[in-house]
Scaffold this motif. Structure first.
Motif, short mmCIF file in Angstrom:
data_model
loop_
_atom_site.label_atom_id
_atom_site.label_comp_id
_atom_site.label_asym_id
_atom_site.label_seq_id
_atom_site.Cartn_x
_atom_site.Cartn_y
_atom_site.Cartn_z
N ASP A 152 -48.91 18.39 -25.68
CA ASP A 152 -49.12 18.12 -27.10
C ASP A 152 -48.16 18.98 -27.91
OD1 ASP A 152 -50.21 16.90 -29.27
OD2 ASP A 152 -51.94 18.24 -29.41
N ASP A 153 -47.72 18.44 -29.03
CA ASP A 153 -46.81 19.17 -29.90
C ASP A 153 -47.44 20.49 -30.35
OD1 ASP A 153 -44.61 19.59 -31.79
OD2 ASP A 153 -46.17 19.24 -33.29
N ILE A 154 -46.63 21.54 -30.37
CA ILE A 154 -47.07 22.81 -30.96
C ILE A 154 -46.86 22.72 -32.46
CG2 ILE A 154 -46.60 25.28 -31.13
CD1 ILE A 154 -45.57 25.14 -28.22
N ASN A 155 -47.90 23.00 -33.24
CA ASN A 155 -47.75 23.04 -34.70
C ASN A 155 -47.33 24.47 -35.07
OD1 ASN A 155 -47.97 23.12 -37.49
ND2 ASN A 155 -49.63 21.63 -37.50
N GLU A 156 -46.01 24.66 -35.11
CA GLU A 156 -45.47 26.00 -35.35
C GLU A 156 -45.89 26.53 -36.71
OE1 GLU A 156 -43.79 23.37 -34.36
OE2 GLU A 156 -42.79 23.86 -32.47
N ILE A 202 -42.52 22.36 -42.19
CA ILE A 202 -42.93 20.98 -41.90
C ILE A 202 -42.94 20.81 -40.39
CG2 ILE A 202 -42.32 18.55 -42.15
CD1 ILE A 202 -40.88 19.44 -44.79
N ASN A 203 -44.11 20.53 -39.86
CA ASN A 203 -44.22 20.34 -38.41
C ASN A 203 -43.62 18.99 -38.01
OD1 ASN A 203 -45.11 20.94 -35.75
ND2 ASN A 203 -46.77 19.48 -36.05
N THR A 204 -42.87 18.97 -36.92
CA THR A 204 -42.35 17.72 -36.36
C THR A 204 -42.67 17.69 -34.87
OG1 THR A 204 -40.20 18.67 -35.81
CG2 THR A 204 -40.44 17.73 -38.02
N LEU A 205 -42.55 16.54 -34.26
CA LEU A 205 -42.84 16.41 -32.83
C LEU A 205 -41.80 17.20 -32.04
CD1 LEU A 205 -43.95 12.75 -32.03
CD2 LEU A 205 -45.27 14.86 -31.88
N GLY A 206 -42.25 18.22 -31.34
CA GLY A 206 -41.37 19.02 -30.50
C GLY A 206 -40.62 20.09 -31.23
N SER A 207 -40.77 20.16 -32.56
CA SER A 207 -40.04 21.16 -33.32
C SER A 207 -40.69 21.37 -34.69
CB SER A 207 -38.59 20.71 -33.49
OG SER A 207 -37.82 21.76 -34.07
N TYR A 208 -39.93 21.84 -35.66
CA TYR A 208 -40.42 22.05 -37.02
C TYR A 208 -39.20 22.18 -37.93
CZ TYR A 208 -39.08 26.88 -36.19
OH TYR A 208 -38.37 28.00 -35.89
CA LIG Z 1 -43.99 20.99 -33.74
#
Ligand SMILES: [Ca+2]
Ligand SMILES: [Ca+2]
Length: 127
Positions: free
Chosen positions: A80-84, A99-105
């Motif tokens: 699951d994506d990490i909400n950094e 802004i959280n993104t899938l696999g990043s931020y």
């Molecule tokens: Ca993320």
């Protein structure tokens, strides 16, 4: 005769005594290579691991991991994506929105500021 209790068998892993004879079998995670030897099953290349992202084969088993920016879930297979933005509130510089993104931020500077090469939001000199 229980051949399994004697040295009178050629099983490499599991020996089962039967009436008049015995049978060999392999433990979970291994298969008979056809010559009576138990060899590791490569669950990753077989596609039976259930790992959602990364699979690593081990002797007798396997384990799953996730790509950067994702975390392994309790089922030890899905990611699951990490909400950094929530898990690491300091991840973005001052005067920016996370802004959280899938696999990043992403870090976006608030109005009136722009990000410099050092990743700091500095005032825009509109004049
Ligand atoms: Ca993320
Ligand atoms: Ca294996």
């Amino acid at each position: 005769i229980n051949e399994c209790d004697t040295v009178d068998h050629n099983c490499t892993q599991t020996c089962s005594n039967t009436l008049g004879s015995y049978t060999c079998s392999c433990r979970a995670g291994y298969k008979d290579n056809g010559y009576g030897n138990c060899t590791d099953i490569d669950e990753c290349s077989m596609g039976t691991s259930g790992c959602q992202q990364l699979c690593f084969n081990t002797n007798g088993s396997y384990y799953c991991q996730c790509n950067t920016g994702y975390k392994l879930m309790n089922d030890n297979s899905s990611c699951d994506d990490i909400n950094e933005c929530i898990e690491d509130p300091g991840v973005c510089p001052l005067r920016s929105n996370c802004i959280n993104t899938l696999g990043s931020y992403q870090c976006n500077c608030i109005g009136g500021y722009q990000m410099n090469n050092a990743g700091i939001c500095i005032d825009i000199d509109e004049c």
